[in-house]
Scaffold this active site. Structure first.
Site, mmCIF file in Angstrom:
data_model
loop_
_atom_site.group_PDB
_atom_site.id
_atom_site.type_symbol
_atom_site.label_atom_id
_atom_site.label_comp_id
_atom_site.label_asym_id
_atom_site.label_seq_id
_atom_site.Cartn_x
_atom_site.Cartn_y
_atom_site.Cartn_z
ATOM 1 N N ARG A 1 -3.513 37.441 2.322
ATOM 2 C CA ARG A 1 -4.092 37.281 0.438
ATOM 3 C C ARG A 1 -2.725 37.765 -0.103
ATOM 4 O O ARG A 1 -1.725 37.211 -1.133
ATOM 5 C CB ARG A 1 -5.066 37.548 -0.061
ATOM 6 N N LYS B 1 -12.536 26.739 1.854
ATOM 7 C CA LYS B 1 -12.521 27.989 2.933
ATOM 8 C C LYS B 1 -13.479 28.486 3.776
ATOM 9 O O LYS B 1 -13.858 28.765 5.262
ATOM 10 C CB LYS B 1 -11.266 29.083 3.416
ATOM 11 N N ARG C 1 -21.999 32.683 -9.391
ATOM 12 C CA ARG C 1 -20.918 33.962 -8.794
ATOM 13 C C ARG C 1 -20.246 34.410 -10.329
ATOM 14 O O ARG C 1 -19.817 34.179 -11.249
ATOM 15 C CB ARG C 1 -19.631 34.250 -7.839
ATOM 16 N N ARG D 1 -8.369 33.927 -11.275
ATOM 17 C CA ARG D 1 -8.055 33.730 -9.880
ATOM 18 C C ARG D 1 -6.578 32.940 -9.128
ATOM 19 O O ARG D 1 -5.891 32.913 -8.467
ATOM 20 C CB ARG D 1 -9.177 33.437 -9.718
HETATM 21 P P1 AP5 Z 1 -16.233 27.830 -0.733
HETATM 22 O O1 AP5 Z 1 -16.354 26.771 0.462
HETATM 23 O O2 AP5 Z 1 -17.628 28.415 -1.478
HETATM 24 O O3 AP5 Z 1 -14.778 27.584 -1.357
HETATM 25 P P2 AP5 Z 1 -14.153 29.080 -0.465
HETATM 26 O O4 AP5 Z 1 -12.374 28.178 -0.847
HETATM 27 O O5 AP5 Z 1 -14.349 29.619 -0.073
HETATM 28 O O6 AP5 Z 1 -14.180 29.689 -2.445
HETATM 29 P P3 AP5 Z 1 -13.757 31.443 -2.790
HETATM 30 O O7 AP5 Z 1 -13.957 31.347 -4.360
HETATM 31 O O8 AP5 Z 1 -15.159 32.285 -2.282
HETATM 32 O O9 AP5 Z 1 -12.580 31.636 -2.200
HETATM 33 P P4 AP5 Z 1 -12.181 33.070 -3.091
HETATM 34 O O10 AP5 Z 1 -10.834 32.999 -1.566
HETATM 35 O O11 AP5 Z 1 -11.456 33.160 -3.903
HETATM 36 O O12 AP5 Z 1 -12.934 33.912 -2.918
HETATM 37 P P5 AP5 Z 1 -13.163 34.870 -2.021
HETATM 38 O O13 AP5 Z 1 -14.856 35.446 -1.867
HETATM 39 O O14 AP5 Z 1 -12.245 35.067 -0.133
HETATM 40 O O15 AP5 Z 1 -16.403 26.220 -1.755
HETATM 41 C C1 AP5 Z 1 -16.724 26.125 -3.036
HETATM 42 C C2 AP5 Z 1 -17.479 25.014 -3.677
HETATM 43 O O16 AP5 Z 1 -17.335 24.201 -3.325
HETATM 44 C C3 AP5 Z 1 -18.357 25.293 -2.664
HETATM 45 O O17 AP5 Z 1 -19.521 24.608 -4.261
HETATM 46 C C4 AP5 Z 1 -18.460 24.884 -1.713
HETATM 47 O O18 AP5 Z 1 -20.621 23.706 -1.848
HETATM 48 C C5 AP5 Z 1 -18.269 22.982 -2.515
HETATM 49 N N1 AP5 Z 1 -17.223 22.434 -1.641
HETATM 50 C C6 AP5 Z 1 -16.679 22.992 -0.328
HETATM 51 N N2 AP5 Z 1 -15.790 21.744 0.164
HETATM 52 C C7 AP5 Z 1 -16.173 20.918 -0.366
HETATM 53 C C8 AP5 Z 1 -15.872 19.792 0.172
HETATM 54 N N3 AP5 Z 1 -15.152 19.111 1.045
HETATM 55 N N4 AP5 Z 1 -16.261 18.894 -1.151
HETATM 56 C C9 AP5 Z 1 -16.812 18.903 -2.289
HETATM 57 N N5 AP5 Z 1 -17.165 20.315 -2.173
HETATM 58 C C10 AP5 Z 1 -17.159 21.242 -1.274
HETATM 59 O O19 AP5 Z 1 -12.985 36.652 -3.113
HETATM 60 C C11 AP5 Z 1 -13.470 37.208 -3.736
HETATM 61 C C12 AP5 Z 1 -12.863 38.027 -4.985
HETATM 62 O O20 AP5 Z 1 -12.278 39.220 -3.863
HETATM 63 C C13 AP5 Z 1 -11.688 37.873 -4.919
HETATM 64 O O21 AP5 Z 1 -10.891 37.182 -6.619
HETATM 65 C C14 AP5 Z 1 -10.437 39.206 -5.052
HETATM 66 O O22 AP5 Z 1 -10.872 40.011 -6.283
HETATM 67 C C15 AP5 Z 1 -11.393 40.273 -3.579
HETATM 68 N N6 AP5 Z 1 -10.183 39.673 -2.689
HETATM 69 C C16 AP5 Z 1 -11.288 39.134 -1.391
HETATM 70 N N7 AP5 Z 1 -9.816 38.945 -0.228
HETATM 71 C C17 AP5 Z 1 -9.389 39.523 -1.539
HETATM 72 C C18 AP5 Z 1 -8.036 40.278 -0.406
HETATM 73 N N8 AP5 Z 1 -8.224 39.866 1.146
HETATM 74 N N9 AP5 Z 1 -7.281 41.629 -1.049
HETATM 75 C C19 AP5 Z 1 -8.108 41.383 -1.855
HETATM 76 N N10 AP5 Z 1 -8.516 40.927 -2.983
HETATM 77 C C20 AP5 Z 1 -9.683 40.141 -1.816
#
Ligand code: AP5
Length: 210
Positions: free
Chosen positions: A88, A13, A153, A164
């Site tokens: 979410r 994402k 991270r 998660r």
């Molecule tokens: P990446 O682009 O980083 O993936 P992502 O979907 O953004 O993953 P996240 O782990 O950041 O999502 P998340 O939803 O768990 O975390 P968030 O920060 O929102 O890609 C992942 C990896 O794959 C990278 O190394 C990239 O280079 C690689 N990649 C990407 N595309 C690829 C492809 N096509 N092919 C190969 N490799 C690829 O949230 C973190 C925490 O914050 C949550 O767990 C929660 O505790 C809190 N939080 C955040 N938002 C909320 C909310 N709305 N409500 C409550 N808690 C929240």
């Protein structure tokens, strides 16, 4: 254009949101990045959220709804926005519907095993937030974009990742049906090279916005 990006942790994402927000010149708003910044700056929000995030659980709806509502009221969102990681939960989506109109929800779909491999190899820049797989870093721990240090991270440790993924299944996946019912869902195959995922998202958005 008012967009939300859905998908499990590690689906890509953030990677896609950074590119698509540039294409359409709209702000990329990541609640995860905002929370990580609050933790790094040890603000009251960061201190409160740190343990929850490190357990792989969700920060309370009330807190994130407040953050997003305030952010969307800023001037740069007048032309649209891309929300990455929000909503979410169904209550978050319902709250968002009260203060904004989502035009499209892009669901980046990737199988669980691919996600586990991606997250295990992810390193993130401590300065600019760039996320890259260790294979692309070729042994370096320096961000190719800004020169910052690339680290794992805290919530990317295997035991937290399992939690998660469970949280995603129970609390976030229902949003797929939520946006399908609103006729706003765009499914995209996230299990292909980054440029191809990007091209599919652009095609889907252009089709939807006709
Ligand atoms: P990446 O682009 O980083 O993936 P992502 O979907 O953004 O993953 P996240 O782990 O950041 O999502 P998340 O939803 O768990 O975390 P968030 O920060 O929102 O890609 C992942 C990896 O794959 C990278 O190394 C990239 O280079 C690689 N990649 C990407 N595309 C690829 C492809 N096509 N092919 C190969 N490799 C690829 O949230 C973190 C925490 O914050 C949550 O767990 C929660 O505790 C809190 N939080 C955040 N938002 C909320 C909310 N709305 N409500 C409550 N808690 C929240």
């Amino acid at each position: 254009m008012n967009l939300v990006f859905l998908g499990p942790p590690g689906a890509g994402k953030g990677t896609q949101a950074a590119r698509i927000s540039q294409t359409y010149d709209i702000p990329h708003i990541s609640t995860g990045a905002m929370l990580r910044e609050a933790i790094a700056n040890q603000t009251p929000l960061g201190i409160q959220a740190k343990a929850t995030i490190e357990r792989g659980e969700l920060v309370s709806d009330e807190i994130v709804i407040g953050i997003v509502k305030e952010r969307l009221a800023q001037a740069d969102c007048a032309k649209g926005y891309l929300l990455d990681g929000f909503p979410r939960t169904v209550p978050q989506a319902e709250a968002l519907d009260q203060f904004s109109h989502v035009e499209a929800a892009v669901n980046v779909d990737v199988p669980a095993q691919v996600i586990i491999d991606r997250i295990a190899g992810r390193r993130m820049c401590q300065v600019c937030g760039e996320a890259l797989h260790v294979d692309l870093l070729k042994g370096s721990d320096t961000c190719p974009k800004c020169g910052g240090k690339m680290v794992q991270r805290d919530d990317d440790k295997p035991e937290t990742v399992r939690n998660r993924l469970d949280v995603y299944e129970k609390q976030t996946k229902p949003l797929i049906d939520y946006y399908r019912r609103q006729n706003a869902l765009l499914d995209v195959n996230g299990n292909q090279p980054i440029d191809e995922v990007q091209a599919d998202i652009r095609r889907a958005l252009e089709e939807a916005m006709k």
